[in-house]
Design a protein around this motif. Structure first.
Motif, mmCIF file in Angstrom:
data_model
loop_
_atom_site.group_PDB
_atom_site.id
_atom_site.type_symbol
_atom_site.label_atom_id
_atom_site.label_comp_id
_atom_site.label_asym_id
_atom_site.label_seq_id
_atom_site.Cartn_x
_atom_site.Cartn_y
_atom_site.Cartn_z
ATOM 1 N N ILE A 100 -3.698 -4.214 -11.321
ATOM 2 C CA ILE A 100 -4.868 -3.943 -10.323
ATOM 3 C C ILE A 100 -4.609 -2.617 -9.711
ATOM 4 N N LEU A 101 -3.402 -1.991 -9.530
ATOM 5 C CA LEU A 101 -3.212 -0.764 -9.115
ATOM 6 C C LEU A 101 -3.791 0.323 -10.003
ATOM 7 N N ILE A 102 -3.705 0.172 -11.295
ATOM 8 C CA ILE A 102 -4.212 0.980 -12.179
ATOM 9 C C ILE A 102 -5.890 1.039 -12.296
ATOM 10 N N ILE A 103 -6.315 -0.071 -12.242
ATOM 11 C CA ILE A 103 -7.945 -0.344 -12.272
ATOM 12 C C ILE A 103 -8.274 0.289 -10.579
ATOM 13 N N PHE A 155 -11.344 4.267 -7.994
ATOM 14 C CA PHE A 155 -11.638 4.854 -6.876
ATOM 15 C C PHE A 155 -10.996 6.411 -6.637
ATOM 16 N N GLY A 156 -10.004 6.295 -7.432
ATOM 17 C CA GLY A 156 -9.543 8.011 -7.837
ATOM 18 C C GLY A 156 -9.193 8.778 -6.392
ATOM 19 N N GLU A 203 -8.377 8.077 1.265
ATOM 20 C CA GLU A 203 -9.469 7.952 2.416
ATOM 21 C C GLU A 203 -9.540 6.338 2.698
ATOM 22 N N ILE A 204 -9.638 5.728 1.622
ATOM 23 C CA ILE A 204 -9.924 4.204 1.728
ATOM 24 C C ILE A 204 -8.502 3.652 2.593
ATOM 25 N N ALA A 205 -7.429 4.065 2.236
ATOM 26 C CA ALA A 205 -6.274 3.476 2.793
ATOM 27 C C ALA A 205 -6.132 3.753 4.225
ATOM 28 N N ARG A 206 -6.518 5.251 4.538
ATOM 29 C CA ARG A 206 -6.622 5.730 5.974
ATOM 30 C C ARG A 206 -7.459 4.916 6.613
ATOM 31 N N GLY A 207 -8.672 4.707 6.293
ATOM 32 C CA GLY A 207 -9.609 3.959 7.007
ATOM 33 C C GLY A 207 -9.085 2.530 7.185
ATOM 34 N N LEU A 208 -8.570 1.735 6.157
ATOM 35 C CA LEU A 208 -8.222 0.445 6.381
ATOM 36 C C LEU A 208 -7.048 0.339 7.499
#
Length: 90
Positions: A21-24, A29-30, A35-40
């Motif tokens: 799942i992490l690799i996917i 998202f690359g 940014e996604i983690a920061r927003g979350l």
């Protein structure tokens, strides 16, 4: 068949599945993943602040209701002629 369905119903990913799942996620998202983690993280912080504010408002509301109830009880006793000072004498 029923046993298989029950097994799938309570399935949780193991270490190997989490790696896949992490690799996917990295492939999809690359560069946007931080940014996604920061927003979350910001969203979670705001959610916790909101929950805390609701709890404070609830406590204030409960205290106000108790105070109003005490005031009504006191006024009712006064209207009925039952003062607290008479209760202390007896």
């Amino acid at each position: 068949m029923t046993e298989c369905m029950q097994y799938l119903g309570i399935w949780t990913p193991g270490p190997f599945e989490l790696i896949i799942i992490l690799i996917i996620a990295v492939l999809l998202f690359g560069r946007r993943l931080p940014e996604i983690a920061r927003g979350l993280g910001k969203s979670l912080t705001e959610f916790k602040k909101g929950i805390h504010e609701v709890e404070e408002n609830k406590d204030e509301f409960v205290n106000d209701v108790k105070k109003i109830g005490d005031d009504v009880a006191k006024e009712t006793k006064n209207a009925a002629g039952l003062d607290d000072s008479e209760d202390k004498k007896n």
